[in-house]
Design a protein around this motif. Sequence first.
Motif, short mmCIF file in Angstrom:
data_model
loop_
_atom_site.label_atom_id
_atom_site.label_comp_id
_atom_site.label_asym_id
_atom_site.label_seq_id
_atom_site.Cartn_x
_atom_site.Cartn_y
_atom_site.Cartn_z
N GLY A 117 0.78 -1.26 0.01
CA GLY A 117 -0.04 0.04 -0.21
C GLY A 117 0.80 1.23 0.03
O GLY A 117 0.77 2.40 -0.60
N LEU A 118 1.84 1.15 0.81
CA LEU A 118 2.70 2.39 0.81
C LEU A 118 3.36 2.57 -0.66
O LEU A 118 3.57 3.72 -1.16
N GLY A 119 3.99 1.39 -1.34
CA GLY A 119 4.40 1.41 -2.52
C GLY A 119 3.27 2.10 -3.55
O GLY A 119 3.81 3.11 -4.43
N TYR A 120 2.17 1.81 -3.36
CA TYR A 120 1.10 2.09 -4.22
C TYR A 120 0.97 3.74 -3.98
O TYR A 120 0.72 4.17 -4.96
N LEU A 121 0.84 4.20 -2.74
CA LEU A 121 0.61 5.73 -2.43
C LEU A 121 1.74 6.23 -3.15
O LEU A 121 1.63 7.59 -3.75
N ALA A 122 3.00 5.76 -3.40
CA ALA A 122 4.29 6.44 -3.73
C ALA A 122 3.75 6.52 -5.38
O ALA A 122 4.22 7.54 -5.83
N ILE A 123 3.60 5.39 -5.92
CA ILE A 123 3.84 5.33 -7.41
C ILE A 123 2.44 6.34 -7.70
O ILE A 123 2.75 7.03 -8.80
N ILE A 124 1.33 6.21 -7.31
CA ILE A 124 0.43 7.16 -7.97
C ILE A 124 0.57 8.46 -7.68
O ILE A 124 -0.14 9.59 -8.26
N PHE A 176 -5.33 4.63 -11.98
CA PHE A 176 -6.25 3.53 -12.20
C PHE A 176 -5.79 2.12 -12.12
O PHE A 176 -6.30 1.28 -11.26
N TYR A 177 -4.90 1.84 -12.85
CA TYR A 177 -4.10 0.35 -13.02
C TYR A 177 -3.88 -0.03 -11.58
O TYR A 177 -3.81 -1.31 -11.16
N MET A 178 -3.02 1.11 -10.93
CA MET A 178 -2.44 0.53 -9.51
C MET A 178 -3.42 0.17 -8.49
O MET A 178 -3.56 -0.71 -7.67
N THR A 179 -4.79 1.04 -8.43
CA THR A 179 -5.71 1.06 -7.70
C THR A 179 -6.32 -0.43 -7.99
O THR A 179 -6.81 -1.37 -7.03
N ARG A 180 -6.55 -0.67 -9.26
CA ARG A 180 -6.98 -2.01 -9.62
C ARG A 180 -6.29 -3.18 -9.19
O ARG A 180 -6.86 -4.10 -8.70
N VAL A 196 -4.19 -3.28 -6.32
CA VAL A 196 -4.24 -3.15 -4.90
C VAL A 196 -5.78 -3.84 -4.65
O VAL A 196 -5.98 -4.72 -3.73
N VAL A 197 -7.05 -3.40 -5.30
CA VAL A 197 -8.19 -3.68 -5.02
C VAL A 197 -8.45 -5.18 -5.24
O VAL A 197 -8.89 -5.85 -4.54
N LEU A 198 -7.95 -5.69 -6.39
CA LEU A 198 -8.04 -7.05 -6.82
C LEU A 198 -7.32 -8.06 -5.74
O LEU A 198 -7.59 -9.18 -5.58
N THR A 199 -6.13 -7.41 -5.49
CA THR A 199 -5.25 -8.38 -4.67
C THR A 199 -5.69 -8.72 -3.26
O THR A 199 -5.80 -9.51 -2.61
#
Lengths: 501, 629
Positions: free
Chosen positions: B383-390, B432-436, B438-441
């Motif tokens: 999640g932290l990586g996700y927040l960083a990339i978006i 969009f795709y990174m949220t996808r 995270v949500v899917l996983t």
Amino acid sequence: MSLVTVLELTPLISAVLLYAIPKGNTKLIKQAAIALSVVALGISGLIAYRFDTNATGMQFVESHNWISNFGIKYAVGIDGLALVLILLTTILTPIVLLAGWNEAEGGRWSVRTFYVLMLILESSMIAVFAATDVFLFYVIFEAMLIPVYLLIGGYGRGERAAAAMKFLLYSLLGGLLMLAAVIGIYIISTNQIGGTFETAKLATLHIDSLTENCLFLGFFIAFAIKAPLWPFHTWLPGAAKSATPATSVLLLGVLDKVGTYGMIRFCITLFPHATKTFTPLIIVLSIISILYGAFLAIGQRDINGLIAFTSISHFGFIVLGIFSMTSQGLSGATLYMVNHGFSTAALFLVAGWMVARRNSSQIEDFGGLQRITPVMAWSFFIAGMSALALPGISSFVSEFLVLVGTFTRYPVAAIFGTTGIVLAALYVLITVQRSLHGPAAPGNEGISDLNLREKIAIAPVIALLVIMGFFPKPVLDWINPSSTATMQAAGYSDPLPKAGK
Amino acid sequence: MTTRTDLVYLIALPLFSSAFLLLLGRIADKWGHFFATAISASTFGIGLYEFFAMRSRSGDFRAATQRIFEWISVGTFKVDASLLLDQLSICFVLLITGVGTLIHIYSIAYMSHDRDRRRFFAYLNLFIAAMLLLVLGDSYLNLYVGWEGVGLASYLLIGFWNERPAYATAAKKAFVANRVGDVGLSLAIMIAFTQFGSVTFSGVKDAALHASSAALTALGAMLLLAAAGKSAQFPLQSWLGDAMAGPTPVSALIHAATMVTAGVYLITRSNFIFDASSTARLLVVIVGAITLLFGAIVGTAKDDIKKALAASTMSQIGYMILATGLGPVGYAFAIMHLLTHGFFKASMFLGAGSVMHGMNDEVNMRRYGGLGKVMPITAVTFGLGYLAIIGVPPFAGFYSKDKIIETAFNAGGARGILLGGAALLGAAITAFYMTRVVVLTFTGQKRWADGTHPHESPSLMLIPIILLSVGSVASGFLLNKGNALVHWLAPVVDASGAEGGAELFKPIVVSALALGVVVLGVLTAVLKYRGTVPVEAPAGSPLTRFARRDLGQDDFNHRVLVLPGRAITKSLVGMDFHFVDGIVRAVGWTLSYLSLSLKKVQNGYVRSYALLMTIGAIALLATIWLVTL
């Protein structure tokens, strides 16, 4: 007596000594042949040690009248170009004798004859690189075909007789053309400076351009067949498929270098004007060779045929480098001759072991060898990396020198040549994937890995491939003065950078 | 400039360790992984020491060189094996050895059940050595050795499980695509030597001042081709998705954090070329903008978690390449994004590896769901990586990506609006795709295959992920603080004379715009995937199907390169036999029909040949005798 003469005689005497051993004692014959070839290696090492890298011209010269009526001499001498090719010969001979321990079995003649022929071949290859008399060169150039012919025809596989005959007829054709040219240049020398065959004196002749062009072609076609350059290459794949691995190594690794050696030593030095005239044509032929050989290699199903066509591609690079007429191109081409010798040796030897174990030379019959025979697979892989000129392996240095040297004078040719590196990646990696990767192909499960003898034979080759990739300096130090001399003889100098400081 | 004698150990240590482990064979199976990890850690130690030593020196003395030996010297072509450790290369040294060591540690656990773990670690060490050579070489030719060296390591690691034919094919594809790029690098070196008489960075830099613009543009274009091959940029991008065949730590280290960013390094290192050629810069920004959108679009359609992340890598490197084409101000931002991306993407890849580890190597995200509860640490770090990339402030990507979007808008005129717009659009799709992913996983219902018992990974795997996610959080802030990185790199990329350009938007406006589109992207993905997710992928619109097929890249290559290539090969093989050799055979037959004597040659073998040779020699002597009469 010059050390070079001693070196020429050593394998010959060794061959005679083998007759002192009973025909049936094959083990002792093999051991003796290997030991004696190591003696020759030692002598060549001594020559290299004493070789003066700062001197210009020939060293270790020796000259005696042979047929004095015609000014024919036994004249030998070596410069850096000859030295590195002689070292290539003397290093590879013991290696292939050790690697091909079982090759002579099942031949048409005895095991002893096989080793005698190999040693005679070694002696003639040393002599051909050392000869400074054109007549002497011609005689050895022709005579050395006989042991090769007998080795292919007598000990080879498959359609060995046909392949040997094709090789012989091709060479004969080239030899006849060269003979005519040798006669021609002798005639001119008698009119101008008194009949001689000495290379250095012949280079001073004044020849009208039509004659010079004809003489040039006589030599060049003979060398282009030997090298082999497209379209004179079609004898090679057959010979490579039929010859035993040891013969293939000496044939493609060393003997064929007489062709590219001759281009430098005779075509360019004796006929500088004709060289200028024909350079565009030759550069086109060498580019065709590079790309054509690579495409044909991709299309091969036979592993030895593959190696043969990669060699045609690599000979294209060598010829390109020679006729780029830059010091980088010439030195790169000379270094390429040496590197190609070791690289091809690794490929043929490992492929030979694979073929002997699997009893098939079809690439599709291999598969999954990485897991079954890791050492053999790694050896083949490193040899393949050398064939695709991976930086860090010796071939890279020479290939890049050829390309960079060519680029300074003929950028378009260099661009075409450079695309060859993509094709090289394809032919190597497709073969690696088919033979080493994937699940074990049926019939491969029980294949044994390299034994100690085979490991000892391949280790020095691989070590040289890597060491010379990082440290080509000693070899380049031998080669560079010869390249400079060749360029001076041809009246060329390196192009200058376009935007200086 | 300081002269040194000990820089070479940075490369020599991992190189010899690699050779050592490969040569020892099975004997080293028990401890090889610890040995390789210790070596990698020691290079990181040296790197840290060098960094602090460099920082304590004043500007002019920061760069250090070492001449190791004379490599090639022919005529005026003189290339030494020499190293250059300056402000730019130290960034990479720290990234390579730091992330590299964490990935070594992670792999000890991740590869613990593999029978070839020692070989895996030997390859990792080989990679570290080659990558360090790539960033430390002081000339284009030294760089080239590292450049193909990392290609070799990548080939060996993608094909680590090469008994599976698809994996072996993926490895080969990566190598060949890279070789196409290497043609560019080779030609660039040849151009440099022909034009400038030098292939060292400093030599080319000095001579570039006097060079013709055509030469500089050609050189820049060839360097860009090289960068496109190594960094999976359009049109040489097709290998990266398949490269996910390699073990996941490899994807994290080589195919996300370090090797694939080498193209960005190459262009930044060659800044003096690109600064002098606006055409070359234009080509760079076009490639960057196309790739950042290309990768982002492909990323929206992938169900394989690793391939989604790979598409994202391609897209993020597109941002970096775009930045390097934006003139002197862009280089530092490219490197900043490269460093922050190294942290957050490596962390997410290792997170994906952690998920796969718990899910029997399942990679299909449609088979995931609800994993946040069973893998809390993996989920939080991801999640932290996700927040960083978006690009959510204050996470790392916010700082680095915003700077690039801002600079793109400031490129001026229509170009600025186009490039800035593309970068902004890319940010929306990324969200969009990174949220996808995270949500899917990590959220929603469990869609696990039967017999799957996901569990949190062992601490040996979690510790590296946690450390990397610290970087995902803090690195952007730290690098940006007081323009630290920009000032640090200034001596290398020489941004001093650069005009900032007229600001199209104020930085705060760009940030607001970026945040706006990110929120839009996140919301769209959440709305679309919050409900039930079918285990089988729905047919999808033609566009979705096209994106799943990587926008037709493989179909294109197949039709335009592979099929014609096969046709050429086949026809040449036929031609060689029927035509070239056919002529030879025809001549042979004709002669043998015409002449009985030649038949004797063919039958009499050597005796006839020897006779012929003798006759030839006699003829020669006779002629000579006649002539000399």
